[in-house]
Write a protein that holds these residues in place. Structure first.
Motif, mmCIF file in Angstrom:
data_model
loop_
_atom_site.group_PDB
_atom_site.id
_atom_site.type_symbol
_atom_site.label_atom_id
_atom_site.label_comp_id
_atom_site.label_asym_id
_atom_site.label_seq_id
_atom_site.Cartn_x
_atom_site.Cartn_y
_atom_site.Cartn_z
ATOM 1 N N VAL A 148 -8.109 -25.282 -32.389
ATOM 2 C CA VAL A 148 -7.379 -24.332 -31.553
ATOM 3 C C VAL A 148 -8.330 -23.812 -30.472
ATOM 4 O O VAL A 148 -9.292 -23.107 -30.766
ATOM 5 N N ILE A 149 -8.069 -24.188 -29.218
ATOM 6 C CA ILE A 149 -8.949 -23.756 -28.126
ATOM 7 C C ILE A 149 -8.303 -22.663 -27.271
ATOM 8 O O ILE A 149 -8.972 -22.061 -26.433
ATOM 9 N N SER A 150 -7.026 -22.411 -27.489
ATOM 10 C CA SER A 150 -6.361 -21.339 -26.753
ATOM 11 C C SER A 150 -5.088 -20.973 -27.495
ATOM 12 O O SER A 150 -4.450 -21.833 -28.116
ATOM 13 N N GLN A 151 -4.734 -19.687 -27.451
ATOM 14 C CA GLN A 151 -3.476 -19.268 -28.052
ATOM 15 C C GLN A 151 -2.936 -18.053 -27.318
ATOM 16 O O GLN A 151 -3.682 -17.288 -26.702
ATOM 17 N N VAL A 152 -1.630 -17.906 -27.380
ATOM 18 C CA VAL A 152 -0.979 -16.804 -26.690
ATOM 19 C C VAL A 152 -1.226 -15.511 -27.463
ATOM 20 O O VAL A 152 -1.295 -15.512 -28.695
ATOM 21 N N GLN A 153 -1.380 -14.412 -26.747
ATOM 22 C CA GLN A 153 -1.602 -13.108 -27.353
ATOM 23 C C GLN A 153 -0.316 -12.283 -27.461
ATOM 24 O O GLN A 153 -0.201 -11.414 -28.309
ATOM 25 N N ASN A 154 0.631 -12.558 -26.576
ATOM 26 C CA ASN A 154 1.898 -11.832 -26.565
ATOM 27 C C ASN A 154 2.865 -12.496 -27.549
ATOM 28 O O ASN A 154 3.178 -13.679 -27.397
ATOM 29 N N PRO A 155 3.356 -11.789 -28.557
ATOM 30 C CA PRO A 155 4.229 -12.420 -29.551
ATOM 31 C C PRO A 155 5.634 -12.727 -29.045
ATOM 32 O O PRO A 155 6.379 -13.456 -29.711
ATOM 33 N N LEU A 156 6.029 -12.192 -27.903
ATOM 34 C CA LEU A 156 7.362 -12.463 -27.360
ATOM 35 C C LEU A 156 7.322 -13.756 -26.557
ATOM 36 O O LEU A 156 6.638 -13.835 -25.532
ATOM 37 N N VAL A 157 8.032 -14.774 -27.030
ATOM 38 C CA VAL A 157 7.951 -16.091 -26.396
ATOM 39 C C VAL A 157 9.337 -16.589 -26.018
ATOM 40 O O VAL A 157 10.344 -16.229 -26.643
ATOM 41 N N HIS A 158 9.353 -17.432 -24.991
ATOM 42 C CA HIS A 158 10.572 -18.114 -24.570
ATOM 43 C C HIS A 158 10.481 -19.587 -24.942
ATOM 44 O O HIS A 158 9.383 -20.132 -25.118
ATOM 45 N N GLN A 159 11.599 -20.220 -25.028
ATOM 46 C CA GLN A 159 11.625 -21.647 -25.312
ATOM 47 C C GLN A 159 10.820 -22.395 -24.250
ATOM 48 O O GLN A 159 10.991 -22.178 -23.059
ATOM 49 N N GLY A 160 9.919 -23.259 -24.706
ATOM 50 C CA GLY A 160 9.094 -24.043 -23.785
ATOM 51 C C GLY A 160 7.745 -23.425 -23.465
ATOM 52 O O GLY A 160 6.892 -24.073 -22.861
ATOM 53 N N ASP A 161 7.514 -22.167 -23.867
ATOM 54 C CA ASP A 161 6.221 -21.528 -23.614
ATOM 55 C C ASP A 161 5.105 -22.252 -24.373
ATOM 56 O O ASP A 161 5.270 -22.634 -25.539
ATOM 57 N N GLY A 162 3.948 -22.417 -23.706
ATOM 58 C CA GLY A 162 2.772 -22.921 -24.399
ATOM 59 C C GLY A 162 2.223 -21.820 -25.288
ATOM 60 O O GLY A 162 1.860 -20.748 -24.792
ATOM 61 N N ILE A 163 2.151 -22.062 -26.600
ATOM 62 C CA ILE A 163 1.724 -20.995 -27.510
ATOM 63 C C ILE A 163 0.374 -21.277 -28.160
ATOM 64 O O ILE A 163 -0.367 -20.360 -28.474
ATOM 65 N N VAL A 164 0.048 -22.553 -28.352
ATOM 66 C CA VAL A 164 -1.244 -22.930 -28.916
ATOM 67 C C VAL A 164 -1.726 -24.174 -28.185
ATOM 68 O O VAL A 164 -0.958 -25.119 -27.969
ATOM 69 N N HIS A 165 -3.009 -24.176 -27.793
ATOM 70 C CA HIS A 165 -3.606 -25.333 -27.128
ATOM 71 C C HIS A 165 -4.616 -25.953 -28.081
ATOM 72 O O HIS A 165 -5.503 -25.266 -28.584
ATOM 73 N N LEU A 166 -4.468 -27.268 -28.316
ATOM 74 C CA LEU A 166 -5.320 -27.969 -29.264
ATOM 75 C C LEU A 166 -6.243 -28.950 -28.556
ATOM 76 O O LEU A 166 -5.815 -29.682 -27.651
ATOM 77 N N ALA A 167 -7.521 -28.950 -28.953
ATOM 78 C CA ALA A 167 -8.435 -30.028 -28.600
ATOM 79 C C ALA A 167 -8.289 -31.070 -29.703
ATOM 80 O O ALA A 167 -8.556 -30.795 -30.866
ATOM 81 N N LEU A 168 -7.818 -32.255 -29.344
ATOM 82 C CA LEU A 168 -7.494 -33.261 -30.349
ATOM 83 C C LEU A 168 -8.757 -33.925 -30.898
ATOM 84 O O LEU A 168 -9.675 -34.276 -30.148
ATOM 85 N N ILE A 169 -8.785 -34.065 -32.217
ATOM 86 C CA ILE A 169 -9.921 -34.686 -32.907
ATOM 87 C C ILE A 169 -9.478 -36.057 -33.414
ATOM 88 O O ILE A 169 -8.475 -36.164 -34.133
ATOM 89 N N LYS A 170 -10.216 -37.099 -33.041
ATOM 90 C CA LYS A 170 -9.906 -38.434 -33.511
ATOM 91 C C LYS A 170 -10.200 -38.536 -35.001
ATOM 92 O O LYS A 170 -11.071 -37.872 -35.519
ATOM 93 N N GLU A 171 -9.431 -39.420 -35.659
ATOM 94 C CA GLU A 171 -9.659 -39.631 -37.082
ATOM 95 C C GLU A 171 -11.055 -40.188 -37.297
ATOM 96 O O GLU A 171 -11.493 -41.097 -36.591
ATOM 97 N N GLU A 172 -11.776 -39.622 -38.265
ATOM 98 C CA GLU A 172 -13.127 -40.069 -38.534
ATOM 99 C C GLU A 172 -13.100 -41.368 -39.340
ATOM 100 O O GLU A 172 -12.243 -41.566 -40.193
#
Length: 320
Positions: free
Chosen positions: A296-320
């Motif tokens: 998790v590299i970013s997340q929303v702080q405001n709990p009120l969300v609309h459909q389509g809002d970016g709420i969590v940003h992930l840095a993807l990890i390749k399978e080891e």
């Protein structure tokens, strides 16, 4: 005649072993109050790399302002090799108004390289390119997340360019993310001139984040030692940055009140429940699951969300 490696910024000559504060005129307010671009030039005793540090291109992103202040407090011109060009507040208009944007509602970081006769954003971008970027060999641009999100400390850079990648490795942030440049961004405009540039993202708008500031200060100190500009003689903690090639946003599938069960920096697995979205009465509950394995590299702080809002940003990890 100019002395060896005297640098000229906005028609001001800064000799070796000198530090000078410049206020480069930008525009006037309707009241005729002058607004200037503040620049601190530290010209070292010996010639060397010319590194620019910039913050508050988005006027509400203030962590970088404090990072630059702390760096300047540690530098003495007589021990510096090369030149440090520090611009702690690029978007002075937004900084005063505690706003991301300029008075014309344009995003300065989508206005580079700008033009001398364009919009206010375009003119400020042009001035910055002319006086700062064109006088530099390397650059570090300091940012935070946009309101209302928070970012994990990270470096974003073109890791396919070997010189830039070594530059990013020297900064030693927790994450080193490969990111292509966007048209109109400072990073894109500088890259077009062949200047290695790093974008440091950490923390949130209108808040000081002590850890984000510490990592930023130590990262710049490492970079200056890597470029052989300065020796700080400090025992800095090695972080061993994780290289990331791809990121992905988790978006709200419905509007409502968001309850996250994860923290910034946490590793998550594919299909892991990140939280849930309810209505105001708790009659319904919709689970939010991770689409991939990542950090998790970013997340929303405001709990009120609309459909389509970016709420969590992930840095993807390749399978080891």
């Amino acid at each position: 005649m100019l002395r060896d490696h005297t640098i000229v910024i906005a028609n001001h000559a800064i000799a070796p072993s000198q530090q000078q504060r410049l206020d480069i005129p930008v525009s006037r307010l309707p009241t005729q109050t002058s607004i200037s671009l503040p620049v601190i030039v530290v010209n070292g005793k010996e010639p060397g790399p010319r590194l620019w540090l910039s913050a508050a291109i988005h006027g509400d992103e203030i962590n970088g302002v404090e990072i630059i202040r702390q760096i300047l407090d540690k530098i003495q011109p007589k021990y510096l090799k090369g030149t440090l060009l520090a611009v702690p507040v690029v978007n002075v208009f937004g900084f005063i108004e505690q706003s991301r944007y300029l008075p014309d509602r344009r995003d300065l970081n989508r206005s580079f390289p700008g033009t001398a006769n364009g919009s206010l954003a375009s003119r400020l971008a042009h001035l910055f390119m002319k006086e700062i970027v064109n006088n530099s060999t390397h650059g570090i641009d300091l940012h935070t997340a946009a309101f209302p999100r928070i970012n994990l400390p990270q470096i974003r850079a073109n890791l396919e360019d070997e010189q830039t990648k070594r530059f990013a490795q020297a900064f030693n942030a927790p994450l080193m993310i490969h990111a292509t440049t966007r048209d109109g961004s400072l990073r894109h405009a500088a890259s077009q001139k062949g200047i290695p540039i790093l974008l440091y993202e950490a923390g949130e708008a209108l808040r000081f984040d002590g850890e984000a500031i510490r990592i930023g200060v130590e990262g710049i100190m490492r970079v200056m030692e890597y470029l052989e500009m300065y020796s700080f003689s400090l025992n800095l903690t090695d972080i061993n940055p994780l290289e990331i090639q791809e990121t992905k946003w988790v978006r709200a599938a419905r509007g409502g009140i968001l309850h996250l069960n994860i923290n910034i920096g946490q590793r998550v697995e594919k299909k892991q429940v990140l939280g849930f979205i309810t209505d105001a009465f708790g009659d319904t509950e919709f689970k939010v699951r991770s689409p991939d394995r990542g950090i998790v590299i970013s997340q929303v702080q405001n709990p009120l969300v609309h459909q389509g809002d970016g709420i969590v940003h992930l840095a993807l990890i390749k399978e080891e």
